[in-house]
Write an enzyme that holds these catalytic residues in place. Structure first.
Site, PDB file in Angstrom:
ATOM      1  N   ASP A  43       0.831  -1.193   0.000  1.00  0.00           N
ATOM      2  CA  ASP A  43       0.000   0.000   0.000  1.00  0.00           C
ATOM      3  C   ASP A  43       0.873   1.253   0.000  1.00  0.00           C
ATOM      4  OD1 ASP A  43      -2.207  -1.541   0.053  1.00  0.00           O
ATOM      5  OD2 ASP A  43      -2.770  -1.113   2.124  1.00  0.00           O
ATOM      6  N   ASP A  45       3.940   1.585  -1.203  1.00  0.00           N
ATOM      7  CA  ASP A  45       4.517   1.778  -2.533  1.00  0.00           C
ATOM      8  C   ASP A  45       3.481   2.359  -3.485  1.00  0.00           C
ATOM      9  OD1 ASP A  45       6.941   0.841  -1.786  1.00  0.00           O
ATOM     10  OD2 ASP A  45       6.801  -1.082  -2.814  1.00  0.00           O
ATOM     11  N   ASP A  47       0.815   4.132  -2.799  1.00  0.00           N
ATOM     12  CA  ASP A  47       0.548   5.530  -2.477  1.00  0.00           C
ATOM     13  C   ASP A  47       1.691   6.432  -2.926  1.00  0.00           C
ATOM     14  OD1 ASP A  47      -1.868   4.842  -1.354  1.00  0.00           O
ATOM     15  OD2 ASP A  47      -1.079   4.712   0.685  1.00  0.00           O
ATOM     16  N   SER A  92     -13.029   5.874  -5.739  1.00  0.00           N
ATOM     17  CA  SER A  92     -11.941   5.811  -4.773  1.00  0.00           C
ATOM     18  C   SER A  92     -11.735   7.193  -4.160  1.00  0.00           C
ATOM     19  CB  SER A  92     -10.657   5.337  -5.460  1.00  0.00           C
ATOM     20  OG  SER A  92     -10.318   6.225  -6.509  1.00  0.00           O
ATOM     21  N   LEU A  93     -10.747   7.315  -3.282  1.00  0.00           N
ATOM     22  CA  LEU A  93     -10.463   8.586  -2.624  1.00  0.00           C
ATOM     23  C   LEU A  93      -9.063   9.067  -2.984  1.00  0.00           C
ATOM     24  CD1 LEU A  93     -11.783   7.823   0.981  1.00  0.00           C
ATOM     25  CD2 LEU A  93     -12.932   9.157  -0.792  1.00  0.00           C
ATOM     26  N   GLU A 126     -13.074   9.955  10.124  1.00  0.00           N
ATOM     27  CA  GLU A 126     -13.385   8.582  10.524  1.00  0.00           C
ATOM     28  C   GLU A 126     -12.228   7.666  10.136  1.00  0.00           C
ATOM     29  OE1 GLU A 126     -16.185   6.580   7.475  1.00  0.00           O
ATOM     30  OE2 GLU A 126     -16.563   8.739   7.259  1.00  0.00           O
ATOM     31  N   LYS A 128     -10.130   4.852   8.377  1.00  0.00           N
ATOM     32  CA  LYS A 128     -10.190   4.223   7.048  1.00  0.00           C
ATOM     33  C   LYS A 128      -9.966   2.720   7.231  1.00  0.00           C
ATOM     34  CE  LYS A 128      -8.315   4.494   2.357  1.00  0.00           C
ATOM     35  NZ  LYS A 128      -7.968   3.078   2.233  1.00  0.00           N
ATOM     36  N   ASP A 130      -9.326  -1.083   6.547  1.00  0.00           N
ATOM     37  CA  ASP A 130      -8.577  -1.817   5.524  1.00  0.00           C
ATOM     38  C   ASP A 130      -9.306  -3.125   5.239  1.00  0.00           C
ATOM     39  OD1 ASP A 130      -6.664  -2.506   3.714  1.00  0.00           O
ATOM     40  OD2 ASP A 130      -5.123  -3.009   5.183  1.00  0.00           O
ATOM     41  N   ARG A 149     -17.193  -3.459  -5.097  1.00  0.00           N
ATOM     42  CA  ARG A 149     -16.943  -2.251  -5.884  1.00  0.00           C
ATOM     43  C   ARG A 149     -16.523  -2.585  -7.307  1.00  0.00           C
ATOM     44  NH1 ARG A 149     -12.656   2.325  -4.073  1.00  0.00           N
ATOM     45  NH2 ARG A 149     -11.154   0.666  -4.439  1.00  0.00           N
ATOM     46  N   GLU A 184     -17.594  -1.223   4.504  1.00  0.00           N
ATOM     47  CA  GLU A 184     -16.396  -2.049   4.370  1.00  0.00           C
ATOM     48  C   GLU A 184     -16.580  -3.366   5.115  1.00  0.00           C
ATOM     49  OE1 GLU A 184     -12.473  -1.414   2.510  1.00  0.00           O
ATOM     50  OE2 GLU A 184     -14.356  -0.289   2.553  1.00  0.00           O
ATOM     51  N   TYR A 236     -20.627   3.303   6.168  1.00  0.00           N
ATOM     52  CA  TYR A 236     -20.102   4.669   6.250  1.00  0.00           C
ATOM     53  C   TYR A 236     -20.557   5.572   5.105  1.00  0.00           C
ATOM     54  CZ  TYR A 236     -16.622   2.705   3.001  1.00  0.00           C
ATOM     55  OH  TYR A 236     -16.004   2.074   1.950  1.00  0.00           O
ATOM     56  N   LYS A 324      -3.387   9.007   4.902  1.00  0.00           N
ATOM     57  CA  LYS A 324      -2.838   7.677   5.140  1.00  0.00           C
ATOM     58  C   LYS A 324      -1.781   7.692   6.250  1.00  0.00           C
ATOM     59  CE  LYS A 324      -3.825   4.623   2.725  1.00  0.00           C
ATOM     60  NZ  LYS A 324      -3.535   4.261   1.342  1.00  0.00           N
ATOM     61  N   CYS A 429      17.741  -9.855 -23.221  1.00  0.00           N
ATOM     62  CA  CYS A 429      16.519 -10.373 -22.614  1.00  0.00           C
ATOM     63  C   CYS A 429      16.768 -11.775 -22.062  1.00  0.00           C
ATOM     64  CB  CYS A 429      15.396 -10.411 -23.650  1.00  0.00           C
ATOM     65  SG  CYS A 429      13.883 -11.200 -23.060  1.00  0.00           S
ATOM     66  N   CYS A 432      14.541 -14.394 -24.328  1.00  0.00           N
ATOM     67  CA  CYS A 432      14.757 -14.726 -25.745  1.00  0.00           C
ATOM     68  C   CYS A 432      16.152 -14.392 -26.247  1.00  0.00           C
ATOM     69  CB  CYS A 432      13.718 -14.032 -26.620  1.00  0.00           C
ATOM     70  SG  CYS A 432      13.897 -12.233 -26.713  1.00  0.00           S
ATOM     71  N   CYS A 447      13.163  -5.340 -23.894  1.00  0.00           N
ATOM     72  CA  CYS A 447      13.549  -6.351 -24.875  1.00  0.00           C
ATOM     73  C   CYS A 447      13.088  -5.907 -26.255  1.00  0.00           C
ATOM     74  CB  CYS A 447      12.908  -7.691 -24.507  1.00  0.00           C
ATOM     75  SG  CYS A 447      13.010  -8.928 -25.806  1.00  0.00           S
ATOM     76  N   CYS A 453       9.744 -12.901 -28.690  1.00  0.00           N
ATOM     77  CA  CYS A 453      10.037 -13.071 -27.263  1.00  0.00           C
ATOM     78  C   CYS A 453       8.856 -13.783 -26.612  1.00  0.00           C
ATOM     79  CB  CYS A 453      10.265 -11.714 -26.592  1.00  0.00           C
ATOM     80  SG  CYS A 453      10.570 -11.828 -24.809  1.00  0.00           S
TER      81      CYS A 453
END
Length: 706
Positions: A43, A45, A47, A92-93, A126, A128, A130, A149, A184, A236, A324, A429, A432, A447, A453
């Site tokens: 998460d 990464d 974000d 999404s947010l 509120e 969030k 998960d 969703r 959720e 929510y 977050k 590569c 190949c 490549c 390939c």
């Protein structure tokens, strides 16, 4: 997160290349997380990548791609469930990570609403949760449908499973005639530990964390399995309504609680950023003792009338923001670096780690991004990690905030083995043997083998049958790999000729491991079912670099038919002239994406492959929303200058709702230029081309009350 100085060092070419790479990686991450319940990056990464993308787009707004991560929501529904089209999209947010971003969110809201800085403006705050988003539709107080969703527009029908969750009422007293409750699905920490103990005792699958367990449990084809899983639900939000729940967000949540739904007791009102941040800090302090996973705090404008005025961007509401929590860290040994080859030929390095528990999850793989990242520099040659490179055998710091593969963040040089050697990124590569080249301005080495390939061929075929593309039931990644290895399919057209080439097709297939007569027959029937395909899905399925799902929809709506698109691309082959200007004038289509589309579809081999595919298909023309009576339906409109009655964003959204095509540039195909004070070169060009120019009042008169 990247520093402003880092962003400021980018030139336009590097920005284009990085935005392309970010769009690809984030799209793949969305499918893995939302569609497959098997996330591949953390998460944190995810974000950071989205924050990086937003920062680059802010500096280079004209480079924003049609498949920008800001246009993505979730992933397409999974196979095995019937589809549900959401009456109101499940969006999404936007994310924030620092106090300054919360203050800017408040300033942005006030600017949009023309509110003074000292005017009172209440927000709800509120936790969030998960978990997995779920929508519950009640008609006359009776639960009639539950849906995930999915991609925000279409979700999976999981009604039978939702009925097994104790927190979800079957009937409501005193509810509006139509009420769509959103919330959720999650699993508490004690229930998660007990479930894993039971699964282990049975010799079954154990889960990495509560979110995966909740998602996997809700998306079972057998509702009795879901019944055996200890799922919970927090309400929510809401979607379709026959009557309002309340006049405020907090009032509506209180109404949901009164109707019998579990709502989060930590939800509170905050007057302005200072109180919002205090509530964030209070929730963060309780995080470890809540008994369920949260990954941040969500802020929403409390006044629902103001929410309606603020409206939505393409994939996120303007009136809400997710703040977050920071990522979690751990140290472990880097055992190896593997190279994976994607469908566009990109060579992606993956770290193989000594397994380590990070935030309660055992991880053994991490992304290393590209060769520059391994070498300790960015794409401009500037140092990152103080210039420390990454070597096999190193003791590395990894971080994550959720349930997915982490990122290697740092290296402890004091523990580096004496015999550790700098990593030599391959120039051939590994699949190949073709040259792997890195074009100027591109952060990724690719490549050059193309169709020879096997990795690229297989990945392109996997993309072709993916859920947002042809979505052929029974033909997933595993089957594609098997059929390609057997020499049965080498290009998309081969999928649709399988039955003809094998006679009935069933006899050869049913004798293969994992196949029987019924499953073989079902596969060929499923292939036949996809011989009729919407234009946007066809464009996306072709896997053209830089052309994502959102861009495919834009192109489909603009050109209407495959024949019109093909003709336009042929006429734009030299990347000049009216057809090219029309293509890059599509709002949301940049020169990089347009160039990739044109160069790909004008290659002889590619066109021949597509022609063979089209022999098997009936391509459905793109259909716009019903805009009967709209005076601007089908017209191309360009906005320029400063509008006084509404913002440019509001004007653009209104025009699109009325069926107009909003372009970012003036061309001979423009029908109207709407010009406010400060209009410059666009107004001059419109005058030269004889295009009708309207001021804001004339535009509002034209569209009337439509």
């Amino acid at each position: 997160m990247p520093t402003p100085k880092d962003i400021d060092t980018l030139d336009e070419a590097a920005a284009r290349a990085e935005l392309a790479d970010l769009a690809r990686r984030l799209a793949e991450a969305n499918v893995a997380y939302h569609g497959d319940d098997a996330p591949e990056i953390s998460d944190a990464d995810y974000d950071r990548l989205k924050a990086r993308n937003a920062a680059i787009e802010a500096r280079f707004p004209h480079l924003k791609r049609s498949d920008s991560p800001t246009e993505m929501v979730g992933a397409a529904p999974a196979e095995g469930f019937s589809k549900v089209t959401h009456a109101v999209p499940m969006l999404s947010l936007s994310n924030a990570f620092a106090a300054e971003e919360i203050e800017e969110f408040d300033r942005r809201i006030r600017r949009y609403l023309n509110l003074a800085d000292d005017a009172s403006l209440a927000y709800t705050a509120e936790p969030k949760i998960d978990g997995l988003s779920l929508s519950l539709r009640y008609e006359k107080g009776v639960l009639v449908q539950a849906a995930t969703r999915g991609d925000g527009t279409t979700g999976e029908n999981v009604t039978a499973n939702a009925r097994t969750i104790a927190d979800i009422p079957e009937r409501l007293d005193g509810a509006p005639e139509l009420l769509e409750v959103r919330g959720e699905v999650y699993m508490s920490h004690p229930d998660f530990a007990a479930l894993n103990e039971r699964q282990s005792a049975r010799g079954g699958k154990t889960f990495a964390n509560p979110r995966n367990a909740a998602a996997g449990s809700l998306r079972q084809l057998d509702a009795e399995i879901t019944r055996d899983r200890p799922l919970r639900f927090f309400a929510y939000a809401w979607g379709a309504l026959s009557d309002p729940l309340a006049e405020t967000q907090k009032g509506a949540i209180d109404r949901l609680e009164a109707l019998g739904f579990a709502t989060n007791p930590l939800t509170a009102l905050s007057d302005g950023p200072a109180e919002m941040l205090r509530h964030y800090a209070a929730i963060e302090e309780q995080r470890a003792t809540l008994g369920y996973d949260i990954d941040g705090v969500v802020y929403k404008v409390d006044d629902l009338a103001l929410q309606r005025r603020l409206g939505f961007r393409s994939t996120t509401p303007r009136w809400a923001l997710a703040h977050k929590f920071p990522a979690e860290l751990a140290w472990t040994r880097l055992e190896a670096i593997d190279i994976q080859v994607g469908r566009t030929g990109a060579l992606s390095p993956v770290a193989r780690l000594t397994p380590v528990t990070v935030g309660g999850v055992v991880v053994s793989n991490a992304t290393l991004h590209n060769e520059d990242y391994i070498a300790g520099r960015d794409s401009k040659g500037q140092q990152i990690r103080d210039g420390k490179d990454i070597r096999v055998g190193d003791w590395v710091q990894v971080y994550r905030a959720g349930d997915v593969i982490p990122k290697v963040a740092d290296v402890d040089l004091s523990k580096r083995p004496d015999d550790a050697q700098p990593y030599a990124f391959p120039t051939e590569c590994p699949e190949c043997g073709s040259d792997a080249v890195r074009e100027e301005g591109d952060a990724v080495r690719r490549c050059t083998g193309g169709l020879i390939c096997p990795a690229q061929a297989v990945e392109k075929l996997k993309h072709f049958v993916s859920r947002a593309a042809f979505d052929i039931e029974g033909l997933g990644a595993k089957q594609v790999e098997q059929f390609h290895a057997d020499g049965w399919i080498a290009e998309p057209a081969d999928i649709f000729s399988l039955r003809d080439r094998f006679g009935s097709g069933i006899q050869q297939l049913k004798n293969r491991e994992g196949w029987g007569e019924k499953s073989a027959a079902n596969l060929f029937d499923a292939i036949d079912d996809k011989r009729q395909i919407p234009l946007a899905r066809l464009i996306f399925a072709l896997g053209i670099r830089h052309v994502g799902e959102s861009a495919s929809n834009l192109l489909a709506l603009h050109y209407g038919t495959w024949e019109a698109l093909e003709t336009a691309v042929s006429e734009a082959a030299e990347q000049s002239g009216p057809a090219w200007e029309d293509l890059i004038g599509i709002d949301g289509v940049g020169a990089v994406m347009a160039g990739s589309l044109v160069s790909t579809l004008n290659q002889d081999a590619e066109r021949a492959s597509i022609a063979r595919l089209l022999e098997h298909l009936e391509v459905e023309p793109a259909q716009r929303a019903d805009t009967d009576g709209s005076p601007v339906a089908g017209k191309t409109v360009v906005f320029t200058g400063t509008l006084e009655r509404m913002t440019r964003a509001e004007a653009k959204a209104m025009a699109e709702r009325l069926g107009a095509k909003v372009s970012g540039s003036v061309s001979a195909r423009t029908d109207y230029l709407v010009a406010g004070p400060g209009a410059g070169s666009k107004a001059k060009k419109a005058a030269e081309l004889g295009i009708e120019t309207l001021d804001e009042e004339a535009w509002l008169t034209l569209i009337g009350n439509a």
